[in-house]
Design an enzyme around this catalytic site. Sequence first.
Site, mmCIF file in Angstrom:
data_model
loop_
_atom_site.group_PDB
_atom_site.id
_atom_site.type_symbol
_atom_site.label_atom_id
_atom_site.label_comp_id
_atom_site.label_asym_id
_atom_site.label_seq_id
_atom_site.Cartn_x
_atom_site.Cartn_y
_atom_site.Cartn_z
ATOM 1 N N CYS A 242 33.966 38.125 23.704
ATOM 2 C CA CYS A 242 35.134 37.501 23.102
ATOM 3 C C CYS A 242 34.804 36.115 22.556
ATOM 4 O O CYS A 242 34.034 35.977 21.620
ATOM 5 C CB CYS A 242 36.263 37.458 24.131
ATOM 6 S SG CYS A 242 37.859 37.052 23.410
ATOM 7 N N HIS B 140 36.671 43.440 25.167
ATOM 8 C CA HIS B 140 36.587 43.226 26.614
ATOM 9 C C HIS B 140 36.063 44.420 27.390
ATOM 10 O O HIS B 140 36.851 45.242 27.873
ATOM 11 C CB HIS B 140 37.948 42.798 27.146
ATOM 12 C CG HIS B 140 38.362 41.460 26.653
ATOM 13 N ND1 HIS B 140 38.107 40.289 27.350
ATOM 14 C CD2 HIS B 140 38.958 41.089 25.495
ATOM 15 C CE1 HIS B 140 38.555 39.257 26.655
ATOM 16 N NE2 HIS B 140 39.080 39.710 25.518
ATOM 17 N N GLU C 289 35.040 44.379 30.267
ATOM 18 C CA GLU C 289 35.530 44.281 31.652
ATOM 19 C C GLU C 289 36.951 44.828 31.754
ATOM 20 O O GLU C 289 37.484 44.982 32.856
ATOM 21 C CB GLU C 289 35.479 42.823 32.124
ATOM 22 C CG GLU C 289 36.661 41.964 31.697
ATOM 23 C CD GLU C 289 36.597 41.501 30.243
ATOM 24 O OE1 GLU C 289 35.695 41.938 29.507
ATOM 25 O OE2 GLU C 289 37.480 40.712 29.836
#
Lengths: 378, 1110
Positions: A256, A347, A349
């Site tokens: 990001c 993202h 994650e």
Amino acid sequence: MSSRAPAILVLEDGRVFRGEAFGSVGETFGEAVFNTGMTGYQETLTDPSYYGQVVAQTAPQIGNTGWNDEDDESRRIWVAGYVVRDPSRVTSNWRAKRGLEDELSSQGIVGICEVDTRALTRHLREAGAMRVGISSRSTDAEALLAKVLASPQMAGANHVGAVTTAEPYTYAAKGPQKYTVAAVDLGIKRNTPRRLAERGITTTVYPATATVDELLSQGPDAVFLSNGPGDPATAGHQIEVTRELLRRRVPVFGICFGNQILGRALGLDTYKLKYGHRGINQPVLDRHTGKVEITAHNHGFALAAPESGEFFETEFGRVQVSHVCLNDDVVEGLTCLDAPAYSVQYHPEAAGGPHDADYLFDRLVELIQHTEGAPANA
Amino acid sequence: MPKRDDIQHVLVIGSGPIQIGQACEFDYSGTQACRVLREEGLRVTLVNSNPATIMTDPEFADATYVEPITTEVIEQIIAKEKPDALLATLGGQTALNAAVGLHGAGILEKYGVELIGADMDAIQRGEDRQQFKDVVLKVGGEVPRSAVCHSMDEVRTTVEDLGLPVVIRPSFTMGGLGSGMAHTWEDVDRIAGNGLAESPTTEVLIEESVLGWKEYELELMRDQSDNVVIVCSIENVDPMGVHTGDSVTVAPAMTLTDREYQHMRDVGIAILREVGVDTGGCNIQFAIDPATGRMIVIEMNPRVSRSSALASKATGFPIAKIAAKLAIGYTLDEIPNDITRATPAAFEPALDYVVVKVPRFTFEKFPGADPVLTTTMKSVGEAMSLGRTFQQALQKALRSTETKAAGFWTRPDPEGATLENTLEALRTAHDGTLYTAERALRLGATVDQVHQACKIDPWFLDQVAQLIDLRDEIEAAAVVDEALLRRAKRAGCSDAQIAALRPELAGEAGVRRLRHRLGLRPVFKTVDTCAAEFEAHTPYHYSTYEDETEVAPSNRPKVIILGSGPNRIGQGIEFDYSCVHAVQALRAVGYETIMVNCNPETVSTDYDTADRLYFEPLTFEDVTEVFNAEHESGKAAGGPGVIGVVVQLGGQTPLGLAERLEAAGLPVVGTSPKAIDAAEDRGVFGRLLAELGLVAPAGGTATSYEEAREVAAQVGYPVLVRPSYVLGGRGMEIVYDEDTLAGYISRATDASPEHPILIDRFLDDAVEIDVDCLCDGEDFYLGGIMEHIEEAGVHSGDSSCALPPITLGAAVIAQIRDYTAKLAFGIGVRGLMNVQYALKDEQLYVLEANPRASRTVPFVSKATAVPLAKAAARIALGATIAELRDEGMLLPEGDGSDAGPDDPISVKEVLLPFKRFRTVEGAGLDAVLGPEMKSTGEVMGIDATFGLAFAKATLAVYGKLPTSGKVFVSVADRDKRSIVFPVRRLVDLGFTVYATEGTGLVLKRHGIDFTPVARHSRAVKSEGELDAITLIGSGEIDLVITTPSASSGPRTDGWEIRSAAVVADVSCVTTIQGAAAATQAIESASRGEIRVASLQELHRRLRGAETAAA
Ligand SMILES: Nc1ncnc2c1ncn2[C@@H]1O[C@H](COP(=O)(O)OP(=O)(O)O)[C@@H](O)[C@H]1O
Ligand SMILES: Nc1ncnc2c1ncn2[C@@H]1O[C@H](COP(=O)(O)OP(=O)(O)O)[C@@H](O)[C@H]1O
Ligand SMILES: [Mg+2]
Ligand SMILES: [Mg+2]
């Protein structure tokens, strides 16, 4: 519910939306953005990347599963304001500890509900992200508009300082430690160290202001550049740090904001998207595998795509645009071919969002293995 | 990867007749598939025995076979057409099983046909419950403890070890057929027994019960480069234990955190990959323990399913269409999203609204059927609705189902409802559980008490509780002001609901006036797959009360077509077929077509069927608001706005609205509401018949028992009684004496309070005839004449029929044409009309005239190659029959009344749902046919002779036609003569005969040997004598012929035999005419004469040079 006080939302272009007070009563300002995720409001609210933004949730039923003690992605709620259609008055989930509204109130977050969030979203889509104010104190739109126009712009804003950790801290590997990573906290989400830990990586998280020497003091196998809020153009320090890491051939992985920093470090420009990508259903093409992954996004800025081609030249050698968003061809990832560095704009994650991109953490392990022997702080 | 170039010709298998668990959703998916494959330049061959489908319209495939979906027949088609590939994942369980059959018989291999969409092993892994469980465990998922059993002994040992209750489910059945929840050992024996019988592989799964857990479904899609997307998550409001098809369901899931949802997603994707569904859609069901979050996987359907249709309509993501493209090689990222155009199909839809689906049941049609909702699907249809909140969507969905209650508070609570008995009622899942839950809460129960009773998630219950709070406010408020009314509308309350709470507002009309005066009008939002992130190009709308409307201005002349709402017995896919045809016809001549419907299974609610789609309830309020929005925006754009509202093609639902719509100023086109009333109102209609000199069975109307008795006495018993204004013979009975009459009146008065009881002389032994025709006021066009096989008294929707008529003489046909024309002009029909006649002793009686598209329109259109519904729509908007003849839509000259001697015979046969129902005790239902319609679907058989056509129709319904074996015969006295000949033929064909005493004696006298059988066990006299029930139950009998003795009283005599046949799933003929027809069929079949022909060939023959327009 009628028991709620009236509230208004005013955009900087003068468009007014009426609704009812939600969360704590008061006045708030920020950049109006919308998020299309149908799950994960707790993760969204606690994602530091939303610092300074008033988030409108396009999914109308919000708060159904309440608030639990496990799903926070950071130490607090960061959004500047919260806009929903129909907040739940009860919670239904075995993990719920309290209601969403309790949490918003106790953290002093001003929100507004019963808003035509679809109309707001369509407006932002057409007119672009812009400044906004919410007030559940007074319904004087004129007055609020004046304050909105006086509030700061997102472009040029440096918010990293506000969200980063004061002190370094460590998140231990799950099971035997195989590697260590130094993470630059530009607004890191808890799930990132967690995903690294799953792979036997111990992560030490440093303040955004950490210098190269501080970052490398423990001899980490790689450096991680986290996600975060604000305009990447203002992240001069971190960009410099990254350039130094590239020179020293330290393995670097960015997510990001981290992707934008790596990009700028490589000489690319960043620009502000009209209304950004914020949701958990974004299709990204991995150019290496030709496969599509459904991914979580939260970015208002993006890297300016270099002339298309296999790769492009930078002072750190050849670099490839490794990922692109299939919706609008925005650059979603970079891979350095001659330096041990790569990054993605979205993202992996997740939290909230699909886990399709989890493999990117494995790539870090591979990268570390390949660059082993290249002493980090040589 | 781009499209495969090694496939040029695909065979698509449809899903056959509509049945419970497999409704028109597969016409929707099949139609999309055919359209896509054609667009891709492939040759498409289609087989589907169901004529009422859009997919079987000749223009949707290159070769369309309206033929039985059996291995033998499909082999013939393959041999003839030589397709490269078979696509079987879009035709429901029927198509999937057919593919398994073809594979098993080595036919695919023999003709080198590749199965695309899913390979055989994948199908096995997905469908075989044990293999599937292994897959789930392999990928780290959890499943309920269970064992697959092949015998009752295995079953018992398993249950001992799992402990009661258990769930018992057969493999390879659809809609939970034969499955059930066993609480006692008796249940176990019964359900497992049936289950073993139902399962094509005689295996049942005995499973740990997770009753009361939360139930979820995921709709997934995968392409050949292993990209996977979740199209939609669906949460069942009803907990585990109620079949998803019978559950109220919501999309997206409402009570999952992201963690739990992503876990479900991960497991779902892992299963999909492990099962190996290489391309296409699939559906996976999950159960979650509300207390701990423990998640287990219930099942998967490795194909497009009922839920896929729901998910497609709920999200705007056309699963079937995309599945078809994936099957021929495309990957998700190569397929554009039609709605946004800018983005690809490789994404997961984001909803900014809530979707609620509510099932529609018809237990009232099956007296004695156990109405408790279990793991076997019992609903016959569903309505879906969209709203910006759950409350709004729920309330719209409830009024969309067109049940007696049109949403909460619209019917008085049942007599003597108390908190206690209401909570008690909640302990068993039933039709309308949410209504009961609402009542319990209103009577003072806490959300928790209600949750304990019915296990519905507290979140949903609180939503209902919020509506009750609103109700209290509305009742308490001094005046219903703008703010309160706005909140009520935002919560989805209809004007009628509010009126029910505030009588002084002068009813629905009063609330409506108030609302309009306060300027409270709905806005219309768009289903765009992306929560407004990108611009939508498809006007697929739903109403809500908010700030901004998205109806695009347009100056084209607009026509609104009202659909038929949820499927129910008597009003099903046939009406959607006609609506879709109207759209096609009107679109073709430049009107902007606007579809309004709330049935997610249909082709009409596909966003690219009409120019604009409004997914709305078909109520006066919702329809007029759609009209208003379209009309005003149209005029504002300088156009004429809405110039026509078509109510004639969607069955009774829109027809029932016609009068009010016209009164409200809507331009109802076609036959005028006044004319409609003339046909529906017995009195008016009677006078008209008299004027025209036509005869109807003697009869009259009555509002009390006294009146009824007088009328009955006048016309003489037996009489046929019924409430007026019904479709599908609701509440219709043949009454033989006064007592029965008294009983009927007492029961039937609530069947339709505002309308009187109709009493007619019942015509015994009459031939029934169905006619569909067109009239434009100037000209008359007879579409087709259908001669029923069963005598009058068997509902036209349940009897099989032949077109052209097989026994009627030229004189009668001429008379029928003459009568029908008179009626059409007399009533003032502008469009379609259906007339039913009974022919008795040379006299033609008019049973009824329906000035609308009928159930038989698709059948007639396919049989005669004339698109009647299209013509009707055009006539409604001013075209003349003469013009349509010139255009070639209708025959240049002549019409359906002059069929040539060599024209092929088309036979319609129906599918009856008896075997899906059981009594509370678990016995089968009575399979007798009567004046109340009970069938769920129909098939068509076309061939040169009646015998062959009927044989095909029978095959299409039962999948089998016994050509030898044992026949059991037991007929009423009046039928004993006529049975001799058919039975003799059966004996010649090699059948051995079992018969009851009386019947047997007659056969004996005609030299036919038989084995005597007692009527039922109680009647067994001599030692070792067999009884019919046991014999049939044992499955030894291949064919049952038994007719109820009408003379002796209500036609229920012999029900034990019929229900035994139902339970044992033996072909059971209950009319003498049926017996004769069946015999001819068996004869033709055993001569092995069954050959296939495509509809296109047929139509070329019928329409000569001109290409079929149907
Ligand atoms: N172990 C179980 N315990 C309780 N209910 C169950 C169980 N398994 C299935 N059911 C219920 O039975 C219904 C039908 O089961 P399912 O496996 O979906 O069969 P079908 O093939 O008919 O869809 C499910 O929708 C669910 O509500
Ligand atoms: N007078 C009658 N004598 C014998 N059978 C009748 C008579 N009237 C109706 N029926 C039977 O009842 C069925 C249903 O009656 P109908 O008037 O068509 O009601 P619906 O509106 O349900 O079609 C008819 O199809 C016919 O078989
Ligand atoms: Mg199921
Ligand atoms: Mg009828």
